[in-house]
Design an enzyme around this catalytic site. Structure first.
Site, PDB file in Angstrom:
ATOM      1  N   GLY A   1       0.855  -1.194   0.012  1.00  0.00           N
ATOM      2  CA  GLY A   1       0.506   0.151  -0.286  1.00  0.00           C
ATOM      3  C   GLY A   1       1.193   1.051   0.104  1.00  0.00           C
ATOM      4  O   GLY A   1       1.809   1.293   0.665  1.00  0.00           O
TER       5      GLY A   1
ATOM      6  N   TYR B   1      -0.601   6.584   2.962  1.00  0.00           N
ATOM      7  CA  TYR B   1       0.659   7.687   3.517  1.00  0.00           C
ATOM      8  C   TYR B   1       1.565   7.253   4.800  1.00  0.00           C
ATOM      9  O   TYR B   1       2.305   7.432   4.826  1.00  0.00           O
ATOM     10  CB  TYR B   1      -1.066   9.060   4.852  1.00  0.00           C
ATOM     11  CG  TYR B   1      -1.321   9.602   4.188  1.00  0.00           C
ATOM     12  CD1 TYR B   1      -0.838  10.851   3.777  1.00  0.00           C
ATOM     13  CD2 TYR B   1      -2.909   9.146   3.799  1.00  0.00           C
ATOM     14  CE1 TYR B   1      -1.839  12.209   3.049  1.00  0.00           C
ATOM     15  CE2 TYR B   1      -3.473  10.532   3.223  1.00  0.00           C
ATOM     16  CZ  TYR B   1      -3.019  11.589   3.123  1.00  0.00           C
ATOM     17  OH  TYR B   1      -4.007  12.561   2.079  1.00  0.00           O
TER      18      TYR B   1
ATOM     19  N   VAL C   1      -2.488  -6.565  -3.893  1.00  0.00           N
ATOM     20  CA  VAL C   1      -2.875  -7.846  -2.713  1.00  0.00           C
ATOM     21  C   VAL C   1      -4.227  -8.309  -3.141  1.00  0.00           C
ATOM     22  O   VAL C   1      -5.220  -8.019  -2.761  1.00  0.00           O
ATOM     23  CB  VAL C   1      -2.307  -7.200  -1.782  1.00  0.00           C
ATOM     24  CG1 VAL C   1      -2.215  -7.999  -0.668  1.00  0.00           C
ATOM     25  CG2 VAL C   1      -1.013  -6.050  -1.815  1.00  0.00           C
TER      26      VAL C   1
ATOM     27  N   GLU D   1     -17.066  17.380   5.839  1.00  0.00           N
ATOM     28  CA  GLU D   1     -15.637  18.612   4.458  1.00  0.00           C
ATOM     29  C   GLU D   1     -16.722  18.208   3.377  1.00  0.00           C
ATOM     30  O   GLU D   1     -16.619  18.740   2.747  1.00  0.00           O
ATOM     31  CB  GLU D   1     -15.076  17.651   4.562  1.00  0.00           C
ATOM     32  CG  GLU D   1     -13.885  17.772   5.489  1.00  0.00           C
ATOM     33  CD  GLU D   1     -12.040  17.855   5.704  1.00  0.00           C
ATOM     34  OE1 GLU D   1     -12.463  16.966   5.567  1.00  0.00           O
ATOM     35  OE2 GLU D   1     -11.511  18.698   5.862  1.00  0.00           O
TER      36      GLU D   1
ATOM     37  N   ASP E   1      -4.217   3.066   8.731  1.00  0.00           N
ATOM     38  CA  ASP E   1      -5.405   3.481   8.888  1.00  0.00           C
ATOM     39  C   ASP E   1      -6.139   0.975   8.981  1.00  0.00           C
ATOM     40  O   ASP E   1      -6.483   1.016  10.049  1.00  0.00           O
ATOM     41  CB  ASP E   1      -6.920   3.161   8.455  1.00  0.00           C
ATOM     42  CG  ASP E   1      -7.032   4.954   8.026  1.00  0.00           C
ATOM     43  OD1 ASP E   1      -6.575   4.866   9.040  1.00  0.00           O
ATOM     44  OD2 ASP E   1      -7.854   5.309   7.461  1.00  0.00           O
TER      45      ASP E   1
ATOM     46  N   ALA F   1      -4.768  10.208   9.268  1.00  0.00           N
ATOM     47  CA  ALA F   1      -3.248  10.629   7.959  1.00  0.00           C
ATOM     48  C   ALA F   1      -2.470  10.723   9.022  1.00  0.00           C
ATOM     49  O   ALA F   1      -1.398  10.693   9.018  1.00  0.00           O
ATOM     50  CB  ALA F   1      -3.537  11.875   7.289  1.00  0.00           C
TER      51      ALA F   1
HETATM   52  P1  FAD Z   1      -4.941   5.085   2.671  1.00  0.00           P
HETATM   53  O1  FAD Z   1      -4.174   6.271   2.587  1.00  0.00           O
HETATM   54  O2  FAD Z   1      -6.264   5.078   2.807  1.00  0.00           O
HETATM   55  O3  FAD Z   1      -4.150   3.995   1.415  1.00  0.00           O
HETATM   56  C1  FAD Z   1      -4.028   2.873   1.027  1.00  0.00           C
HETATM   57  C2  FAD Z   1      -3.691   2.657   0.295  1.00  0.00           C
HETATM   58  O4  FAD Z   1      -3.625   1.387  -0.260  1.00  0.00           O
HETATM   59  C3  FAD Z   1      -4.337   3.018  -1.080  1.00  0.00           C
HETATM   60  O5  FAD Z   1      -3.407   3.891  -2.276  1.00  0.00           O
HETATM   61  C4  FAD Z   1      -4.594   1.928  -1.754  1.00  0.00           C
HETATM   62  O6  FAD Z   1      -4.643   2.073  -3.537  1.00  0.00           O
HETATM   63  C5  FAD Z   1      -3.511   1.001  -1.159  1.00  0.00           C
HETATM   64  N1  FAD Z   1      -4.136  -0.102  -1.529  1.00  0.00           N
HETATM   65  C6  FAD Z   1      -5.469  -0.336  -0.675  1.00  0.00           C
HETATM   66  N2  FAD Z   1      -6.116  -1.759  -1.237  1.00  0.00           N
HETATM   67  C7  FAD Z   1      -5.162  -2.201  -1.968  1.00  0.00           C
HETATM   68  C8  FAD Z   1      -4.632  -3.486  -2.439  1.00  0.00           C
HETATM   69  N3  FAD Z   1      -5.468  -5.000  -2.092  1.00  0.00           N
HETATM   70  N4  FAD Z   1      -3.093  -3.648  -3.071  1.00  0.00           N
HETATM   71  C9  FAD Z   1      -2.583  -3.366  -3.851  1.00  0.00           C
HETATM   72  N5  FAD Z   1      -2.818  -1.602  -2.916  1.00  0.00           N
HETATM   73  C10 FAD Z   1      -4.012  -1.296  -2.274  1.00  0.00           C
HETATM   74  N6  FAD Z   1      -7.194  12.299   8.416  1.00  0.00           N
HETATM   75  C11 FAD Z   1      -6.476  13.357   8.643  1.00  0.00           C
HETATM   76  O7  FAD Z   1      -5.326  13.341   9.245  1.00  0.00           O
HETATM   77  N7  FAD Z   1      -6.646  14.519   8.945  1.00  0.00           N
HETATM   78  C12 FAD Z   1      -8.052  15.122   7.385  1.00  0.00           C
HETATM   79  O8  FAD Z   1      -8.411  16.271   7.728  1.00  0.00           O
HETATM   80  C13 FAD Z   1      -8.370  13.906   6.702  1.00  0.00           C
HETATM   81  N8  FAD Z   1      -9.393  14.028   6.349  1.00  0.00           N
HETATM   82  C14 FAD Z   1     -10.213  13.190   6.048  1.00  0.00           C
HETATM   83  C15 FAD Z   1     -10.367  14.064   4.328  1.00  0.00           C
HETATM   84  C16 FAD Z   1     -11.676  11.934   3.507  1.00  0.00           C
HETATM   85  C17 FAD Z   1     -12.338  12.789   2.567  1.00  0.00           C
HETATM   86  C18 FAD Z   1     -11.106  11.202   4.426  1.00  0.00           C
HETATM   87  C19 FAD Z   1     -12.274   9.787   3.476  1.00  0.00           C
HETATM   88  C20 FAD Z   1     -10.290  10.585   5.277  1.00  0.00           C
HETATM   89  C21 FAD Z   1      -9.517  11.705   5.863  1.00  0.00           C
HETATM   90  N9  FAD Z   1      -8.708  11.514   7.236  1.00  0.00           N
HETATM   91  C22 FAD Z   1      -8.117  12.600   7.678  1.00  0.00           C
HETATM   92  C23 FAD Z   1      -8.486  10.422   7.196  1.00  0.00           C
HETATM   93  C24 FAD Z   1      -6.874  10.079   6.744  1.00  0.00           C
HETATM   94  O9  FAD Z   1      -7.354   9.940   4.901  1.00  0.00           O
HETATM   95  C25 FAD Z   1      -6.717   7.988   6.958  1.00  0.00           C
HETATM   96  O10 FAD Z   1      -6.171   7.766   7.731  1.00  0.00           O
HETATM   97  C26 FAD Z   1      -5.851   8.072   5.960  1.00  0.00           C
HETATM   98  O11 FAD Z   1      -5.851   8.036   4.439  1.00  0.00           O
HETATM   99  C27 FAD Z   1      -5.032   6.732   6.402  1.00  0.00           C
HETATM  100  O12 FAD Z   1      -3.545   6.213   5.239  1.00  0.00           O
HETATM  101  P2  FAD Z   1      -3.188   4.910   5.505  1.00  0.00           P
HETATM  102  O13 FAD Z   1      -1.431   5.263   4.904  1.00  0.00           O
HETATM  103  O14 FAD Z   1      -3.616   3.623   6.101  1.00  0.00           O
HETATM  104  O15 FAD Z   1      -4.064   4.414   3.977  1.00  0.00           O
END
Ligand code: FAD
Length: 400
Positions: A10, A13, A81, A170, A297, A314
């Site tokens: 993944g 972030y 994955v 938002e 997450d 994030a």
């Molecule tokens: P993600 O950002 O979800 O990234 C996961 C990655 O894994 C993606 O690139 C995806 O394509 C990839 N992936 C998924 N499944 C597979 C697979 N099977 N195989 C290969 N790749 C895969 N948080 C804040 O701190 N501040 C904010 O202001 C805020 N605003 C938000 C606004 C919105 C509209 C949303 C939806 C969320 C917001 N959040 C905010 C929460 C934040 O976006 C998440 O907590 C954050 O994105 C989590 O990061 P991550 O790296 O766990 O996963």
């Protein structure tokens, strides 16, 4: 001697920041790092409410992975994955597989449906670039269809947003900006359009500062958003939603923002989870496997001060990535692992163009100041990820 293999799953972030930190901190030939992601781009999930409403082009949220990853240090594999086999130190991909010595899981979130009937089938969710492109196109199509119908079909221009957490608020903030533009484009009377936010809790943004919540609600109501708090969505149908004691609200667009859980691949691969999130140790490793880290997450972190989980953000994913990258290297180097404690600097929620609310270092922020602060936070992330060039290319440079 062969180099230890690190696999990062993944490029959200958590995943991409782990990769960027590793490429900075790793010695030459110290490890073989592979980053796997579904797409060849990283996207800013925290901005997705904007392209979903159509107030920003989705390309602005995307950063090509090879712009920030050094191909000499990290192998990037574009694939999906399917399953992780931790006992065999193997990851099954749609188009192949890979083996690892150390694994970092950063597969992000998926919508939590809480068993609400019809939600999965009939509601949209703000989850990825592809999902928000669909929402924007769908809304535009409904507006375009409105004046082509023989009878008045107000359901076509009714948009229901389930959930008044940060994402829901938002998103309705952006919709309130976009709807007047759509009305002008498709010759529709604005007073006929409904943007309805439905929330099960008694207030919007449950748990957030009351004064800021009141500011947000007043502002959004003035812009034409209707709020139905203390209201449960019982069912989502092809025609709209059923709420409370069986009342139906007809709407051609239902967007669910009412909750998230960790990517189900993690639970399906046999890891211990709670709502799809792994209750990680202090050093971000899974309870059962010493060589598997979880970032973002998919990880469940407990705030020991209040004995409750931190909400997945994030902000935490990025901070955790710094510790995870250090800890993977510490394991390779036979050093002690660090503990991770999130350092919550604050939270800011946008309410449409030039408007936001937030609390940063315990100081309340409103309006244009809060909105500028949000853009500074976003730009700071881009700076960490790809330096000033990336801020220039993808940043939000107009603060006011
Ligand atoms: P993600 O950002 O979800 O990234 C996961 C990655 O894994 C993606 O690139 C995806 O394509 C990839 N992936 C998924 N499944 C597979 C697979 N099977 N195989 C290969 N790749 C895969 N948080 C804040 O701190 N501040 C904010 O202001 C805020 N605003 C938000 C606004 C919105 C509209 C949303 C939806 C969320 C917001 N959040 C905010 C929460 C934040 O976006 C998440 O907590 C954050 O994105 C989590 O990061 P991550 O790296 O766990 O996963």
């Amino acid at each position: 001697m062969s180099r230890p293999k690190i696999a990062i799953l993944g490029a959200g972030y958590g995943g991409i920041m782990t990769a960027v930190r590793l490429q900075k901190e790793m010695g030459a030939n110290e490890a073989e790092v592979t980053l796997v992601n579904k797409h060849n781009y990283h996207y800013q999930t925290t901005w997705l409410h904007e392209p979903a409403a159509g107030t920003m082009h989705h390309d602005k949220t995307r950063i090509m992975i090879d712009e920030v990853i050094d191909n000499n240090k990290i192998n990037f594999v574009q694939d999906t994955v399917v399953e992780i086999k931790p006992e065999e130190k193997r990851v099954i991909l749609e188009n192949g597989e890979l083996t690892y010595d150390y694994l970092v899981i950063g597969l992000g979130f998926e919508p939590a449906t809480f068993g609400i009937k019809g939600l999965k089938e009939n509601a949209f969710s703000i989850r990825s670039v592809n999902s928000v492109r669909k929402i924007k196109e769908h809304i535009e199509y409904q507006f375009a269809s409105y004046n082509n119908e023989p009878e008045e079909r107000n359901d076509l221009i009714t948009i229901i947003v389930g959930g008044a957490g940060f994402t829901g608020i938002e998103f309705v903030g952006e919709l309130a900006e976009r709807v007047p533009e759509l009305c002008e484009e498709f010759d529709i009377d604005r007073s006929k359009v409904r943007i309805i936010n439905i929330e099960a809790s008694p207030t919007l943004l449950p748990g957030f500062d009351e004064e800021l919540v009141e500011y947000a609600q007043n502002l959004l109501e003035r812009k034409g958003v209707e709020f139905k708090t203390s209201t449960m969505i019982k069912e989502v149908t092809e025609d709209g939603v059923i709420i409370g004691e069986g009342e139906e609200i007809k709407a051609a667009t239902v967007v669910w923002t009412g909750g998230v859980q960790g990517n189900s691949i993690v639970a399906n691969s046999g890891f211990e989870t709670n709502r799809g999130r792994v209750p990680v140790r202090d050093d971000q490793r899974t309870p059962d496997y010493d060589n598997v880290f979880v970032v973002g997450d998919c990880a469940l972190l407990i705030n020991k001060e209040i004995d409750r989980p931190y909400p997945p953000t994030a902000q935490i994913a990025i901070q955790a990535a710094h510790v995870v990258s250090k800890n993977v290297l510490a394991m390779i180097r036979g050093k002690e692992l660090e503990s991770f404690t999130p350092d919550i600097k604050g939270t800011v929620a946008s309410l449409g163009r030039g408007e936001a609310i937030g609390k940063v270092y315990n100081k309340k922020l409103y309006g244009a100041t809060a909105s500028a602060m949000k853009k500074i936070i976003d730009n700071r992330y881009l700076l960490m990820l790809g330096g000033p060039g990336l801020v220039w290319k993808k940043g939000k440079l107009k603060l006011f």
